[in-house]
Design a protein around this motif. Sequence first.
Motif, PDB file in Angstrom:
ATOM      1  N   ARG A 124       0.823  -1.208   0.000  1.00  0.00           N
ATOM      2  CA  ARG A 124       0.000   0.000   0.000  1.00  0.00           C
ATOM      3  C   ARG A 124       0.862   1.264   0.000  1.00  0.00           C
ATOM      4  N   ALA A 125       2.158   1.126   0.257  1.00  0.00           N
ATOM      5  CA  ALA A 125       3.029   2.293   0.347  1.00  0.00           C
ATOM      6  C   ALA A 125       3.366   2.818  -1.051  1.00  0.00           C
ATOM      7  N   LEU A 126       3.915   4.024  -1.072  1.00  0.00           N
ATOM      8  CA  LEU A 126       4.408   4.595  -2.324  1.00  0.00           C
ATOM      9  C   LEU A 126       5.570   3.763  -2.855  1.00  0.00           C
ATOM     10  N   ILE A 127       5.607   3.569  -4.165  1.00  0.00           N
ATOM     11  CA  ILE A 127       6.824   3.005  -4.741  1.00  0.00           C
ATOM     12  C   ILE A 127       7.803   4.162  -4.916  1.00  0.00           C
ATOM     13  N   PRO A 128       9.083   3.923  -4.699  1.00  0.00           N
ATOM     14  CA  PRO A 128      10.042   5.034  -4.715  1.00  0.00           C
ATOM     15  C   PRO A 128      10.213   5.641  -6.102  1.00  0.00           C
ATOM     16  N   ALA A 129      10.608   6.907  -6.094  1.00  0.00           N
ATOM     17  CA  ALA A 129      10.941   7.572  -7.353  1.00  0.00           C
ATOM     18  C   ALA A 129      12.223   6.969  -7.928  1.00  0.00           C
ATOM     19  N   LYS A 130      12.371   7.115  -9.215  1.00  0.00           N
ATOM     20  CA  LYS A 130      13.554   6.577  -9.892  1.00  0.00           C
ATOM     21  C   LYS A 130      14.150   7.663 -10.775  1.00  0.00           C
ATOM     22  N   ALA A 131      15.404   8.013 -10.497  1.00  0.00           N
ATOM     23  CA  ALA A 131      16.073   9.050 -11.275  1.00  0.00           C
ATOM     24  C   ALA A 131      16.364   8.568 -12.690  1.00  0.00           C
ATOM     25  N   THR A 132      16.287   9.464 -13.635  1.00  0.00           N
ATOM     26  CA  THR A 132      16.599   9.124 -15.026  1.00  0.00           C
ATOM     27  C   THR A 132      18.083   8.812 -15.157  1.00  0.00           C
ATOM     28  N   LYS A 133      18.378   7.684 -15.749  1.00  0.00           N
ATOM     29  CA  LYS A 133      19.768   7.306 -16.005  1.00  0.00           C
ATOM     30  C   LYS A 133      20.112   7.362 -17.485  1.00  0.00           C
ATOM     31  N   GLU A 134      19.088   7.332 -18.342  1.00  0.00           N
ATOM     32  CA  GLU A 134      19.359   7.376 -19.778  1.00  0.00           C
ATOM     33  C   GLU A 134      18.251   8.132 -20.495  1.00  0.00           C
ATOM     34  N   LEU A 135      18.646   9.003 -21.375  1.00  0.00           N
ATOM     35  CA  LEU A 135      17.740   9.696 -22.282  1.00  0.00           C
ATOM     36  C   LEU A 135      18.086   9.250 -23.698  1.00  0.00           C
ATOM     37  N   LYS A 136      17.110   8.657 -24.370  1.00  0.00           N
ATOM     38  CA  LYS A 136      17.354   8.180 -25.729  1.00  0.00           C
ATOM     39  C   LYS A 136      16.476   8.955 -26.697  1.00  0.00           C
ATOM     40  N   LEU A 137      17.114   9.533 -27.708  1.00  0.00           N
ATOM     41  CA  LEU A 137      16.403  10.320 -28.703  1.00  0.00           C
ATOM     42  C   LEU A 137      16.674   9.766 -30.093  1.00  0.00           C
ATOM     43  N   ASP A 138      15.630   9.672 -30.875  1.00  0.00           N
ATOM     44  CA  ASP A 138      15.720   9.215 -32.263  1.00  0.00           C
ATOM     45  C   ASP A 138      15.192  10.361 -33.132  1.00  0.00           C
ATOM     46  N   LEU A 139      16.106  11.024 -33.845  1.00  0.00           N
ATOM     47  CA  LEU A 139      15.736  12.209 -34.608  1.00  0.00           C
ATOM     48  C   LEU A 139      16.160  12.082 -36.069  1.00  0.00           C
ATOM     49  N   ASN A 140      15.665  13.005 -36.848  1.00  0.00           N
ATOM     50  CA  ASN A 140      16.233  13.284 -38.165  1.00  0.00           C
ATOM     51  C   ASN A 140      16.621  14.747 -38.178  1.00  0.00           C
ATOM     52  N   LEU A 141      17.872  15.010 -38.510  1.00  0.00           N
ATOM     53  CA  LEU A 141      18.369  16.379 -38.628  1.00  0.00           C
ATOM     54  C   LEU A 141      18.521  16.701 -40.105  1.00  0.00           C
ATOM     55  N   ASP A 142      17.897  17.769 -40.554  1.00  0.00           N
ATOM     56  CA  ASP A 142      17.796  18.115 -41.977  1.00  0.00           C
ATOM     57  C   ASP A 142      19.171  18.424 -42.560  1.00  0.00           C
ATOM     58  N   SER A 143      19.613  17.579 -43.473  1.00  0.00           N
ATOM     59  CA  SER A 143      20.928  17.770 -44.095  1.00  0.00           C
ATOM     60  C   SER A 143      20.980  18.982 -45.015  1.00  0.00           C
ATOM     61  N   ARG A 144      19.828  19.526 -45.341  1.00  0.00           N
ATOM     62  CA  ARG A 144      19.790  20.664 -46.257  1.00  0.00           C
ATOM     63  C   ARG A 144      20.092  21.986 -45.560  1.00  0.00           C
ATOM     64  N   MET A 145      20.165  21.956 -44.233  1.00  0.00           N
ATOM     65  CA  MET A 145      20.458  23.179 -43.496  1.00  0.00           C
ATOM     66  C   MET A 145      21.881  23.668 -43.800  1.00  0.00           C
ATOM     67  N   GLU A 146      22.028  24.972 -43.820  1.00  0.00           N
ATOM     68  CA  GLU A 146      23.341  25.591 -44.001  1.00  0.00           C
ATOM     69  C   GLU A 146      23.906  25.960 -42.637  1.00  0.00           C
ATOM     70  N   PRO A 147      25.189  25.712 -42.398  1.00  0.00           N
ATOM     71  CA  PRO A 147      25.795  26.007 -41.088  1.00  0.00           C
ATOM     72  C   PRO A 147      26.061  27.507 -40.909  1.00  0.00           C
ATOM     73  N   THR A 148      24.968  28.253 -40.786  1.00  0.00           N
ATOM     74  CA  THR A 148      25.095  29.713 -40.738  1.00  0.00           C
ATOM     75  C   THR A 148      24.789  30.300 -39.381  1.00  0.00           C
ATOM     76  N   LYS A 149      24.210  29.495 -38.452  1.00  0.00           N
ATOM     77  CA  LYS A 149      23.793  30.046 -37.166  1.00  0.00           C
ATOM     78  C   LYS A 149      24.798  29.700 -36.075  1.00  0.00           C
ATOM     79  N   LYS A 150      24.995  30.656 -35.179  1.00  0.00           N
ATOM     80  CA  LYS A 150      25.841  30.452 -34.007  1.00  0.00           C
ATOM     81  C   LYS A 150      24.947  30.478 -32.774  1.00  0.00           C
ATOM     82  N   PHE A 151      24.993  29.412 -31.982  1.00  0.00           N
ATOM     83  CA  PHE A 151      24.057  29.261 -30.875  1.00  0.00           C
ATOM     84  C   PHE A 151      24.311  30.302 -29.788  1.00  0.00           C
ATOM     85  N   ASP A 152      23.211  30.895 -29.284  1.00  0.00           N
ATOM     86  CA  ASP A 152      23.271  31.866 -28.198  1.00  0.00           C
ATOM     87  C   ASP A 152      22.271  31.426 -27.136  1.00  0.00           C
ATOM     88  N   PRO A 153      22.725  31.006 -25.930  1.00  0.00           N
ATOM     89  CA  PRO A 153      21.798  30.527 -24.893  1.00  0.00           C
ATOM     90  C   PRO A 153      20.806  31.584 -24.430  1.00  0.00           C
TER      91      PRO A 153
END
Length: 427
Positions: free
Chosen positions: A149-178
């Motif tokens: 009946r008790a709470l099951i404990p929280a579990k910290a994330t150990k892995e983040l898995k991402l499956d993306l497609n990054l557009d190859s047609r992009m031109e490397p013109t931008k410089k990242f600014d946080p």
Amino acid sequence: MGILSSLYTGVSGMTAQGEALGVIGDNIANANTIGFKASRAEFQDIISKNLKGIVGGNQIGRGVKIGAVNPILSQGNIDATEKVTDLAISGDGYFKVKGSDGESYTRDGSFHFDREGYLVTNDNQRVQGFSTDEKGNIVNKMTDIKFPRALIPAKATKELKLDLNLDSRMEPTKKFDPADPYSTSHYSTGVEMYDSQGNKHLVSFFFNKVNDREWEFKGLVDGKEITGGEEGKMSEVAAGKLMFTVDGKLDSQETTSTNFNFKGGALQDQQVKLNFGDAIKDGGKGLDGTKQYGKNSDLISWHQDGAAAGTITGLSFNDEGTLTAVYSNGQANDLAQIALAKFENPEALFKVGNNRLKESRDSGTASVGAPGAAGRGKLFAKSLERSTVDLATEFVNMIQNQRGFQANAKTITTTDELLNEVIQLKR
């Protein structure tokens, strides 16, 4: 006088037929008892009087007796129900239960959970099963089946898995600014993760193309969630780069920095593996995971292995007898597995009432194991096994035993008339 023996022969017949009627009556009374097995009275003759000693033949019977009352262990019909704790056995085997009078066995699977969380029968016998370890694997340890009946404990994330497609047609013109991440990145997406206390955090990933085959990524969260971060500003928690082959497959991935230091007393320097898929340089073939193709950038799928604390929202059995709990945080864990007992001579089990049987000397020792293993029956969830009593057959047997009883009674009345004739000889 020989005629007197016929009186006792008739009495034995009436007694036996009456006891057989009792067996039939018990069967009829239990026509709707869950898991009940119909019984049959089996007759035996009583030792005969020998007219010529041990030579053989010329014997006069002395009546009949009930030699045995054996259950007919045929399979009962399996009826579907809507109750999650109803279980039915198809084949050999018995549920093992435990109570104040020790261990016993039953085919009655109409179970329920009591106020303490134990799975019990209708007479409060605790159902026995195999427990699970911390990872949810069934272990060979017999125990009372109970849900926590008790709470099951929280579990910290150990892995983040991402499956993306990054557009190859992009031109490397931008410089990242946080300070202005969305305008200075080629593509952005957000995924969720959990800290060690089960708090959910949104991590925004920003991708910038560096050259034809290289992309950089940054992972940012709201600064108020990170130790040392500023409210209203994004704080960097991860950075790295992705390399691709000429045909757009992931060639390698590298995480250059991580800073998963969430506030609120959570674990500092939380280790999170960022996985963008099957890279060729990591021993894979680059067939799974992130690609660089000439189509719009998109997050195809993502997964993380953390979870918040949770309470039970639902319970269910499967057809292997495994009890699974579903929690409010979306997790599902196996809690236990029903145990089935098999006997070499189940007909010799001793009835103790309340649909329960106990082990006897002639039944042999119980062989306990998982459903479906070593000749044990299969379980059906949300089902009950009905009684094997066939009322039509029982009524036919009743007529037969009734006629037998009447015929034996006729033997006694006829003998009485003959004795009356003997008494009249004096007159």
